[in-house]
Design an enzyme around this catalytic site. Structure first.
Site, PDB file in Angstrom:
ATOM      1  N   GLU A 115       7.172  25.233  50.586  1.00  0.00           N
ATOM      2  CA  GLU A 115       5.994  25.679  51.335  1.00  0.00           C
ATOM      3  C   GLU A 115       6.059  25.223  52.782  1.00  0.00           C
ATOM      4  OE1 GLU A 115       2.614  23.200  49.667  1.00  0.00           O
ATOM      5  OE2 GLU A 115       3.351  24.150  47.830  1.00  0.00           O
ATOM      6  N   LYS A 117       5.346  23.375  56.032  1.00  0.00           N
ATOM      7  CA  LYS A 117       4.683  22.109  56.328  1.00  0.00           C
ATOM      8  C   LYS A 117       3.824  22.362  57.562  1.00  0.00           C
ATOM      9  CE  LYS A 117       5.611  17.168  56.772  1.00  0.00           C
ATOM     10  NZ  LYS A 117       4.715  16.873  57.872  1.00  0.00           N
ATOM     11  N   ASP A 119       1.479  21.837  60.562  1.00  0.00           N
ATOM     12  CA  ASP A 119       1.347  20.706  61.477  1.00  0.00           C
ATOM     13  C   ASP A 119      -0.118  20.540  61.888  1.00  0.00           C
ATOM     14  OD1 ASP A 119       2.132  18.607  62.968  1.00  0.00           O
ATOM     15  OD2 ASP A 119       3.093  19.764  64.553  1.00  0.00           O
ATOM     16  N   TYR A 231      -3.090  22.953  49.794  1.00  0.00           N
ATOM     17  CA  TYR A 231      -1.736  22.925  49.254  1.00  0.00           C
ATOM     18  C   TYR A 231      -1.589  22.083  47.993  1.00  0.00           C
ATOM     19  CZ  TYR A 231      -1.586  18.792  52.277  1.00  0.00           C
ATOM     20  OH  TYR A 231      -1.872  17.609  52.892  1.00  0.00           O
ATOM     21  N   LYS A 319      12.554  18.849  57.824  1.00  0.00           N
ATOM     22  CA  LYS A 319      11.921  19.100  59.125  1.00  0.00           C
ATOM     23  C   LYS A 319      12.829  19.887  60.062  1.00  0.00           C
ATOM     24  CE  LYS A 319       9.181  15.885  60.683  1.00  0.00           C
ATOM     25  NZ  LYS A 319       7.811  15.690  61.157  1.00  0.00           N
ATOM     26  N   CYS A 413      -0.683  21.020 102.448  1.00  0.00           N
ATOM     27  CA  CYS A 413      -1.052  21.936 101.368  1.00  0.00           C
ATOM     28  C   CYS A 413      -0.233  23.218 101.504  1.00  0.00           C
ATOM     29  CB  CYS A 413      -2.546  22.252 101.441  1.00  0.00           C
ATOM     30  SG  CYS A 413      -3.029  23.630 100.379  1.00  0.00           S
ATOM     31  N   CYS A 416      -2.950  26.135 102.612  1.00  0.00           N
ATOM     32  CA  CYS A 416      -3.700  26.139 103.868  1.00  0.00           C
ATOM     33  C   CYS A 416      -3.083  25.237 104.939  1.00  0.00           C
ATOM     34  CB  CYS A 416      -5.152  25.725 103.626  1.00  0.00           C
ATOM     35  SG  CYS A 416      -5.326  23.969 103.270  1.00  0.00           S
ATOM     36  N   CYS A 431      -5.402  18.512  98.121  1.00  0.00           N
ATOM     37  CA  CYS A 431      -5.652  19.165  99.404  1.00  0.00           C
ATOM     38  C   CYS A 431      -7.114  18.897  99.721  1.00  0.00           C
ATOM     39  CB  CYS A 431      -5.395  20.663  99.278  1.00  0.00           C
ATOM     40  SG  CYS A 431      -6.152  21.610 100.606  1.00  0.00           S
ATOM     41  N   CYS A 436      -9.860  25.690 101.734  1.00  0.00           N
ATOM     42  CA  CYS A 436      -8.523  26.187 101.401  1.00  0.00           C
ATOM     43  C   CYS A 436      -8.668  27.419 100.500  1.00  0.00           C
ATOM     44  CB  CYS A 436      -7.746  25.081 100.682  1.00  0.00           C
ATOM     45  SG  CYS A 436      -6.205  25.627  99.951  1.00  0.00           S
TER      46      CYS A 436
HETATM   47  S1  IVH Z   1       2.074  17.741  50.113  1.00  0.00           S
HETATM   48  C1  IVH Z   1       2.053  13.535  48.481  1.00  0.00           C
HETATM   49  N1  IVH Z   1       2.258  20.073  51.292  1.00  0.00           N
HETATM   50  O1  IVH Z   1       2.367  16.557  55.649  1.00  0.00           O
HETATM   51  C2  IVH Z   1       2.304  14.861  49.040  1.00  0.00           C
HETATM   52  N2  IVH Z   1       1.790  18.172  52.626  1.00  0.00           N
HETATM   53  O2  IVH Z   1       4.038  14.158  56.013  1.00  0.00           O
HETATM   54  C3  IVH Z   1       1.535  15.074  50.217  1.00  0.00           C
HETATM   55  N3  IVH Z   1       1.473  18.667  55.007  1.00  0.00           N
HETATM   56  O3  IVH Z   1      -0.037  14.124  54.941  1.00  0.00           O
HETATM   57  C4  IVH Z   1       1.314  16.314  50.760  1.00  0.00           C
HETATM   58  N4  IVH Z   1       1.785  20.832  54.856  1.00  0.00           N
HETATM   59  O4  IVH Z   1      -0.867  16.341  55.831  1.00  0.00           O
HETATM   60  C5  IVH Z   1       2.047  18.750  51.449  1.00  0.00           C
HETATM   61  N5  IVH Z   1       2.420  22.187  52.219  1.00  0.00           N
HETATM   62  C6  IVH Z   1       2.208  20.881  52.364  1.00  0.00           C
HETATM   63  C7  IVH Z   1       1.928  20.324  53.615  1.00  0.00           C
HETATM   64  C8  IVH Z   1       1.730  18.949  53.712  1.00  0.00           C
HETATM   65  C9  IVH Z   1       1.508  19.828  55.659  1.00  0.00           C
HETATM   66  C10 IVH Z   1       1.217  17.348  55.621  1.00  0.00           C
HETATM   67  C11 IVH Z   1       0.177  16.519  54.911  1.00  0.00           C
HETATM   68  C12 IVH Z   1       0.820  15.192  54.660  1.00  0.00           C
HETATM   69  C13 IVH Z   1       1.966  15.219  55.602  1.00  0.00           C
HETATM   70  C14 IVH Z   1       3.062  14.336  55.068  1.00  0.00           C
END
Ligand code: IVH
Length: 683
Positions: A115, A117, A119, A231, A319, A413, A416, A431, A436
């Site tokens: 899945e 991840k 951010d 998730y 990552k 500037c 001007c 400036c 200006c």
């Molecule tokens: S599973 C124990 N699934 O990543 C398992 N985490 O670095 C924990 N995160 O704190 C989470 N997408 O905030 C999981 N599809 C995903 C995720 C996910 C983002 C974040 C989550 C977690 C952090 C860990």
């Protein structure tokens, strides 16, 4: 004529319809009705609830945004710790992850779920008897902050669960976990706004999202436009699913939002293929992902594998490395902002990095340029990580052309020619010439913005033209523009010239709050303008207020106090206010908040049609702040009908009943009058 429905029954019907459409729109991204139709349902429900407050339920879709700011977030213990994930950047380490699992479990068949991840920031959400009761941040993993009021404002998080179609019913209690994020599109808009307001832009959507969740005022969180994907299933009463993929199906069937990119993979190699696919796709998504989470699918195997004190042994985060590219620095341009601040910007030979072609990079200030010894002509490495605007990480020193000289900020500037000055205690150069052209242009653009004086038709390009030809030297000059002169401009017909003058005209009534923001005083953002307008009510009162009085306004800090003082002390600003006053610009607040005279006490209004100067919510709020009531249906009790453009059957009905009809100007009149109007005489 059909019998009007019992309001309780109609409210329940509307809630069900609104929930269904919210689910279709926010969770499934498959809307079935237009925004307008949706708004009509919402409005009707709000009207019923306003007329019958006893009918309001806590999970009514109208109850997302709490009105009362919190003083702090209570701490909550997580029933099960919220763990972190082991990270890796290498495919081989992902294969080692599987080998470790096999060593522990022996030779068993293993499938995985891959899945995105996301951010953002993680959130644990609990529903009891189908109702959202609690949302808690991760905190240190054991104890988090109770941010329920903020989480309720997230439209993709339902306030109540929907019963699954398979007849299983809603679990008594369920805790789910997910990631809150700010969509990229929203983030871009937010940052453009911040830059225009002279506020520091957020470096990435995650910071913006986490900043929002830390706000104590849910109304502000609601404005930010956060979203979320769930998730995982942390706990559920009753029968438990056998696998993570089944758990995700359960979440979806309860109306919860899960990510559409999640894939079940038959082997670790399949999961790695999925990682590569997501890496390709990441730039086409409206949210940032920084990798892929690979999880063992079977929940009994997950339990068997267990966790270390930090990470589960059944999951790993693969990552993505930050993306980098090498290109030539063509030039360093120095831009002048609204307050005169000079910002160096790198112009690059266009290069494809992080999913887009970039030709500019931030350089922040001269200090940073000197520290990295960046010179025009250099070959530079640009990186786009979680940030939107790429940065120059380093210079390829051995590729430096012999002629490249160290960069120096200009002493004059660039627009001007005024001698630039460093402001005491700041690294930035400014400036100092408030006349200006660059500053004038930016100030006027800001003044015209939707959140400020909302002058429709006065776009950035046109402002550039007007300033360049000298027709507008400050904002007060806007009020002297003649349609005939404007019509002479290139690509401006008579009609748009007339419209523009009309919207400039309308801005006279925008009121103190918008004006204060629109003046572009440093550090006076939308929120500060609102607070100051509410507290002081007029420009006159604010200009006479002492530093202590301003400082005493909650949420207003020293920077605002000092900046206001400086602004009011400058003779040209006093002169500007004088000219705005003479031009008929309103220098006091439209609604003095709590002090509002209750001239409409006991009067009933019905709104119909579209108003130009405000939407219905605003009209309703303003009528109510003067003690009036807004209802949806016209009856013999109605005192006024406010008819905007395209007014329909309510207007006809009102006429038939002999009710007083107000047009928009009539309403604005009532809202600014200090005495009570004469309503329709009761028959
Ligand atoms: S599973 C124990 N699934 O990543 C398992 N985490 O670095 C924990 N995160 O704190 C989470 N997408 O905030 C999981 N599809 C995903 C995720 C996910 C983002 C974040 C989550 C977690 C952090 C860990």
């Amino acid at each position: 004529m059909s019998q009007p429905k019992d309001p309780g029954a109609r409210a329940a019907e509307l809630r069900a319809a609104i929930r269904r459409h919210e689910h279709l729109y926010y969770v499934l991204s498959k809307p079935e009705i237009s925004d307008r139709e949706f708004d009509a349902l919402d409005r009707e429900l709000r009207d019923i609830e306003a007329a019958h407050p006893e009918l309001i339920t806590p999970d009514s879709p109208t109850q997302r945004v709490g009105e009362v700011p919190l003083s702090e977030f209570p701490s909550v213990n997580h029933k099960e710790p919220m763990l972190s994930l082991e990270n890796t950047y290498s495919e081989d380490e992902v294969r080692e992850f599987e080998e470790r699992i096999r060593r522990q479990l022996g030779n068993t068949s293993l499938s995985y779920v891959a899945e995105p991840k996301i951010d953002g920031l993680s959130l644990s959400v609990t529903y009891e008897k189908g109702r959202l009761v609690r949302a808690v941040t991760r905190g240190d993993g054991k104890i988090g902050d109770d941010v329920t009021a903020n989480a309720r404002t997230i439209r993709s998080l339902p306030l109540s669960l929907t019963p699954p179609h398979d007849g299983r019913g809603i679990p008594e209690s369920i805790e789910v976990r997910g990631e809150v994020y700010l969509p990229r599109s929203v983030f871009t808009r937010l940052n453009e706004e911040r830059v225009r307001n002279d506020e520091e832009p957020f470096v990435n959507p995650r910071n913006a999202a986490s900043g929002a969740m830390k706000q104590l005022d849910p109304r502000q969180v609601a404005e930010r436009g956060l979203e979320l994907f769930l998730y995982s299933l942390a706990q559920v009463s009753g029968p438990e699913p056998k696998s993570h993929s089944e758990a995700l199906v359960l979440l979806r069937s309860l109306g919860l939002r899960t990510n559409p990119e999640i894939r079940l993979c038959a082997s670790i190699e399949d999961a790695l293929t999925e990682c590569a696919a997501l890496r390709e796709k990441r730039h086409n998504l409206d949210y940032d992902i920084d990798g892929v989470v690979i999880k063992v699918d079977s929940l009994s195997l997950q339990r068997e594998l267990g966790a270390t004190s930090k990470f589960p042994r059944w999951a790993i985060a693969y990552k993505f490395p930050a993306e980098r590219a090498t290109t030539r620095l063509v030039n360093i341009d120095v831009q002048v902002g609204r307050t005169g601040k000079l910002t160096p910007v790198a112009h690059l030979e266009p290069v494809f990095v992080g999913g887009t072609t970039v030709s500019r990079a931030t350089l922040h200030n001269a200090e940073e340029i000197a520290r990295k010894d960046i010179r025009v002509g250099d070959l530079v490495v640009v990186e786009r990580g979680g940030e939107v605007i790429p940065k120059i990480v380093e210079v390829v020193a051995d590729k430096r052309p012999p002629s490249a000289a160290p960069f120096a900020m200009p002493t004059a500037c660039p627009v001007c020619g005024a001698h630039v000055a460093a402001i005491a205690g700041e690294v930035d150069l400014r400036c100092p010439n408030t006349s200006c052209k660059a500053q004038i242009e930016e100030r006027i653009k800001h003044y015209a913005r939707r959140q400020a004086m909302d002058i429709e038709g006065l776009g950035d390009k046109l402002v550039g033209v007007l300033v360049e030809m000298g027709a507008v030297k400050d904002i007060a000059d806007l009020y002297t523009l003649e349609p005939s002169a404007l019509a002479q401009l290139e690509r401006m017909g008579e009609k748009s010239a007339t419209n523009l003058v009309a919207s400039i005209d309308k801005s006279r009534e925008a009121g103190l709050q918008r004006l204060l923001f629109g003046l572009g005083i440093r550090f006076v953002g939308e929120r500060a303008a609102e607070l100051l307008s509410r507290r002081f009510g007029s420009m006159e009162a604010l200009s006479r207020a002492t530093a202590e009085e301003i400082d005493a306004v909650p949420e207003i800090g020293e920077a605002v106090v000092a900046s206001l003082r400086e602004w009011f002390e400058a003779p040209q600003n006093r002169h500007l206010l004088d000219r705005l006053h003479k031009a008929g610009v309103r220098l006091n607040a439209i609604s003095g908040g709590r002090e509002e005279a209750r001239t409409l006490e006991g009067l009933q209004f019905v709104l119909t049609g579209v108003l130009d100067s405000m939407d219905r919510n605003e009209a309703k709020r303003r009528i109510e702040s003067r003690g009036g009531r807004v209802t949806s249906a016209v009856s013999s009790k109605t005192d006024f009908i406010v008819a905007g453009g395209d007014a329909g059957s309510k207007l006809e009905k009102g006429r038939a009943l002999g009710i007083k009809i107000l047009d928009e100007a009539g309403l604005l009149g009532l809202l600014s009058e200090n005495s009570r109007p004469a309503p329709t005489p009761s028959s």
